[in-house]
Every structure is written in C-alpha cells, then in structure tokens.
Design a protein around this motif. Structure first.
Motif, short mmCIF file in Angstrom:
data_model
loop_
_atom_site.label_atom_id
_atom_site.label_comp_id
_atom_site.label_asym_id
_atom_site.label_seq_id
_atom_site.Cartn_x
_atom_site.Cartn_y
_atom_site.Cartn_z
N ILE A 28 89.65 -4.25 -2.13
CA ILE A 28 89.60 -4.94 -3.50
C ILE A 28 89.40 -6.56 -3.30
N LEU A 29 88.28 -7.01 -3.94
CA LEU A 29 88.02 -8.49 -3.66
C LEU A 29 87.90 -9.03 -5.12
N PRO A 30 88.53 -10.08 -5.31
CA PRO A 30 88.25 -10.98 -6.56
C PRO A 30 87.08 -11.59 -6.86
N VAL A 31 86.27 -11.20 -7.85
CA VAL A 31 85.04 -11.68 -8.04
C VAL A 31 84.73 -12.99 -8.04
N ASP A 32 86.00 -13.97 -8.40
CA ASP A 32 85.70 -15.48 -8.25
C ASP A 32 86.18 -16.02 -6.87
N GLY A 33 86.53 -15.13 -5.83
CA GLY A 33 87.14 -15.22 -4.39
C GLY A 33 88.07 -16.24 -4.54
N THR A 34 88.89 -16.77 -5.55
CA THR A 34 89.97 -17.75 -5.20
C THR A 34 91.26 -17.08 -5.58
N LEU A 35 91.31 -15.95 -6.46
CA LEU A 35 92.60 -15.62 -6.88
C LEU A 35 93.61 -15.17 -5.64
N CYS A 36 93.07 -14.45 -4.69
CA CYS A 36 93.87 -14.18 -3.54
C CYS A 36 92.94 -13.35 -2.60
N ASP A 37 93.41 -12.99 -1.13
CA ASP A 37 92.51 -12.54 -0.24
C ASP A 37 92.23 -11.15 -0.64
N ALA A 38 91.06 -10.72 0.06
CA ALA A 38 90.92 -9.26 0.01
C ALA A 38 92.14 -8.21 0.32
N VAL A 39 92.20 -7.24 -0.34
CA VAL A 39 93.57 -6.42 0.13
C VAL A 39 92.88 -4.93 -0.05
N PHE A 40 93.68 -3.95 0.43
CA PHE A 40 93.08 -2.57 0.65
C PHE A 40 94.10 -1.68 -0.13
N ALA A 41 93.45 -0.62 -0.64
CA ALA A 41 94.19 0.42 -1.36
C ALA A 41 93.73 1.44 -1.32
N PRO A 42 94.49 2.77 -1.63
CA PRO A 42 93.76 4.14 -1.59
C PRO A 42 93.56 4.31 -3.16
N PHE A 43 92.38 4.94 -3.36
CA PHE A 43 91.61 4.94 -4.97
C PHE A 43 91.26 6.57 -5.01
N VAL A 44 91.70 6.97 -6.38
CA VAL A 44 91.04 8.29 -6.74
C VAL A 44 90.01 7.98 -8.09
N ASP A 66 100.92 -8.96 -8.78
CA ASP A 66 101.20 -10.14 -9.95
C ASP A 66 99.97 -10.67 -10.92
N LEU A 67 98.96 -10.68 -10.19
CA LEU A 67 97.78 -11.07 -10.65
C LEU A 67 97.57 -10.07 -12.15
#
Length: 158
Positions: A28-44, A66-67
């Motif tokens: 998961i990457l924020p589009v603006d790149g400033t909100l937080c680091d990339a993180v990883f998660a399982p999705f369905v 929190d975001l």
C-alpha cells in the motif's frame, strides 16, 4: 515515457483482478508519498469487473489505521505475483551480436483509488467473508502443521 512499455502492459481489469485474487497480498503506497511509508497487507477481491472492491484488514498499529480513521486516503495498491531473472544467453541476438543485457521479468497488478475504513460493526462480517484467509475458514489456532513446515523448509533449502 510510459513504463512499463506498452507491449508489456495491460489495461485488462479482469486480468489485474485475477492477479490480485491469486496473490492476495499487496504493498500500500500513499499517492502523495508523504503520509507514511509503504506498508503491506493481505487483500481479498470482493466482486468482479468495475464493481470489484479490494478489502484488507490492518492491525491497529499499522500507520494506515490512524490515517484511515481520519477519512478516505488516495492510495496505490501493488500486487507482485511472480518475478524472475532472464539471462541474456536465452536471446538469439546474443549469438549474433552480443548486444543484449540481462533482464528481470515480472507479473504485477496495480490499482489506484481511495482507501476507506470499514465501520467497526461491519468488520467481523468483512473478515468472515475474506475467503480462505478469513476467521470463518481458519483453524482454531494459528499453528502450522508439521508437514507444512517441512515443505516450507524444503523449498527454502532448494
């Protein structure tokens, strides 16, 4: 410049959703790149075609928790399905001219859109419908059976 080059890219939504369905894990990457680091998660993937919704469960300690509590956030999801090194020796051009370079082939899908939190009272229903990864399909405890561990070790040692 378009990347990846158009001959290697696809706009086929069904194909991208199948990659997401099979991979079931995204960056998961924020589009603006400033909100937080990339993180990883399982999705369905819930649904099909343009009506499909990509759903995830995040730990409360995940910075996205929190975001998203503050409202929807524009994000990009990247599902990396497979990748591998390709030696220049596999190209016929190598023999003719020697003018080839190694490459790395991959299969991935990316989605851009708005992520939003699911209301707390809908969370358990979402988790129960999370396919084979949801609690409704899970064993009573999170333990890998011994035969699965030995297979994982065998693959790792290869």
């Amino acid at each position: 410049m378009t990347y990846p080059p158009t001959q290697f890219a696809s706009d086929d939504l069904d194909e991208a959703l199948e990659i997401a369905r099979v991979t079931a894990f995204a960056t998961i990457l924020p589009v603006d790149g400033t909100l937080c680091d990339a993180v990883f998660a399982p999705f369905v993937v819930d649904g099909a075609d343009a009506g499909a919704v990509l759903k995830a469960h995040l730990l409360r300690t995940n910075p996205w928790h929190d975001l998203l509590a503050a409202g929807p956030v524009e994000a990009r999801l990247v599902f990396n399905a497979a990748d591998g090194y390709v030696s220049p020796s596999v190209y016929a051009e190598k023999v003719r001219s020697g003018k080839v370079v190694p490459t790395w082939n991959y299969v991935a899908a990316q989605f851009a859109g708005s992520l939003e939190a699911v209301p707390q009272d809908a969370l358990m229903d979402q988790l129960d419908r999370a396919g084979p990864y949801g609690p409704a399909h899970a064993e009573p405890r999170f333990v890998f059976p011994a035969h699965r561990l030995s297979r994982v070790r065998a693959i790792k040692d290869m």
